[in-house]
Design a protein around this motif. Sequence first.
Motif, mmCIF file in Angstrom:
data_model
loop_
_atom_site.group_PDB
_atom_site.id
_atom_site.type_symbol
_atom_site.label_atom_id
_atom_site.label_comp_id
_atom_site.label_asym_id
_atom_site.label_seq_id
_atom_site.Cartn_x
_atom_site.Cartn_y
_atom_site.Cartn_z
ATOM 1 N N GLU A 155 38.486 -33.481 10.700
ATOM 2 C CA GLU A 155 37.651 -32.586 11.502
ATOM 3 C C GLU A 155 36.792 -31.673 10.625
ATOM 4 O O GLU A 155 35.865 -31.042 11.122
ATOM 5 C CB GLU A 155 38.503 -31.753 12.450
ATOM 6 C CG GLU A 155 39.127 -32.555 13.571
ATOM 7 C CD GLU A 155 38.092 -33.208 14.489
ATOM 8 O OE1 GLU A 155 37.123 -32.543 14.902
ATOM 9 O OE2 GLU A 155 38.264 -34.401 14.768
ATOM 10 N N HIS A 171 36.505 -29.918 3.282
ATOM 11 C CA HIS A 171 36.831 -31.351 3.232
ATOM 12 C C HIS A 171 36.742 -31.869 1.795
ATOM 13 O O HIS A 171 37.646 -32.574 1.329
ATOM 14 C CB HIS A 171 35.884 -32.126 4.155
ATOM 15 C CG HIS A 171 36.251 -33.556 4.303
ATOM 16 N ND1 HIS A 171 35.642 -34.556 3.588
ATOM 17 C CD2 HIS A 171 37.194 -34.164 5.076
ATOM 18 C CE1 HIS A 171 36.169 -35.709 3.914
ATOM 19 N NE2 HIS A 171 37.116 -35.496 4.814
ATOM 20 N N SER A 175 42.690 -35.459 3.588
ATOM 21 C CA SER A 175 41.912 -34.316 4.050
ATOM 22 C C SER A 175 41.788 -34.406 5.571
ATOM 23 O O SER A 175 41.786 -35.484 6.147
ATOM 24 C CB SER A 175 40.537 -34.299 3.397
ATOM 25 O OG SER A 175 39.888 -35.538 3.604
ATOM 26 N N TYR A 176 41.713 -33.262 6.201
ATOM 27 C CA TYR A 176 41.606 -33.197 7.653
ATOM 28 C C TYR A 176 40.211 -33.637 8.061
ATOM 29 O O TYR A 176 39.209 -33.005 7.701
ATOM 30 C CB TYR A 176 41.902 -31.762 8.105
ATOM 31 C CG TYR A 176 41.888 -31.551 9.593
ATOM 32 C CD1 TYR A 176 42.635 -32.357 10.440
ATOM 33 C CD2 TYR A 176 41.154 -30.525 10.150
ATOM 34 C CE1 TYR A 176 42.637 -32.152 11.805
ATOM 35 C CE2 TYR A 176 41.155 -30.297 11.513
ATOM 36 C CZ TYR A 176 41.894 -31.118 12.339
ATOM 37 O OH TYR A 176 41.892 -30.908 13.693
ATOM 38 N N GLN A 200 39.661 -30.512 -0.242
ATOM 39 C CA GLN A 200 40.925 -31.148 0.135
ATOM 40 C C GLN A 200 41.037 -32.532 -0.485
ATOM 41 O O GLN A 200 42.114 -32.950 -0.883
ATOM 42 C CB GLN A 200 41.041 -31.295 1.655
ATOM 43 C CG GLN A 200 41.516 -30.060 2.353
ATOM 44 C CD GLN A 200 41.768 -30.344 3.818
ATOM 45 O OE1 GLN A 200 40.943 -30.941 4.506
ATOM 46 N NE2 GLN A 200 42.909 -29.902 4.299
#
Length: 159
Positions: free
Chosen positions: A150, A15, A147-148, A18
Amino acid sequence: MTLEGLDDLDRLIIHALQRNARKTSSKTIADRAGVSPSTVRNRIQRLEDRGILRGYHADVDYERAGYQLHTLIVCTAPVPRREELAASALEIPGVVRVEEVMTGAENVHVSAVGTDSDDLSRIGRDLNELGLEVVDEDIIRNIHHGSYTEFETGAEDGT
């Protein structure tokens, strides 16, 4: 450990990278996670070795760099040749990214950059000659990255 063997530290590292890989140090991540910078560096290496972290890429503003036209060219490829044609499309001057789409007829998306409409016309002709049928072309104004979520620590338990 969670899906694909990623634990909270792995997800926190992904994370953070990203969000901004260039300006995020191992120490910054380590401080947030409560571990040593060497632990973070070792985890990054492990994520790279496993192919989870595949690279670190520059986010280029093509217009500011003098390339006024950034376009998305939507193509159709015969499914048995999709992967081969997508890889070959990257060799065309001006093509900066190619995405294979798993469903539908419009199964190859090509991002291309040029200084003028002649550049884009040439790229379209080159894609056709390669065996990709150009279905649509759109000029891209801006691209926004994120950023994802999860991968944030605690995402699974809602914290």
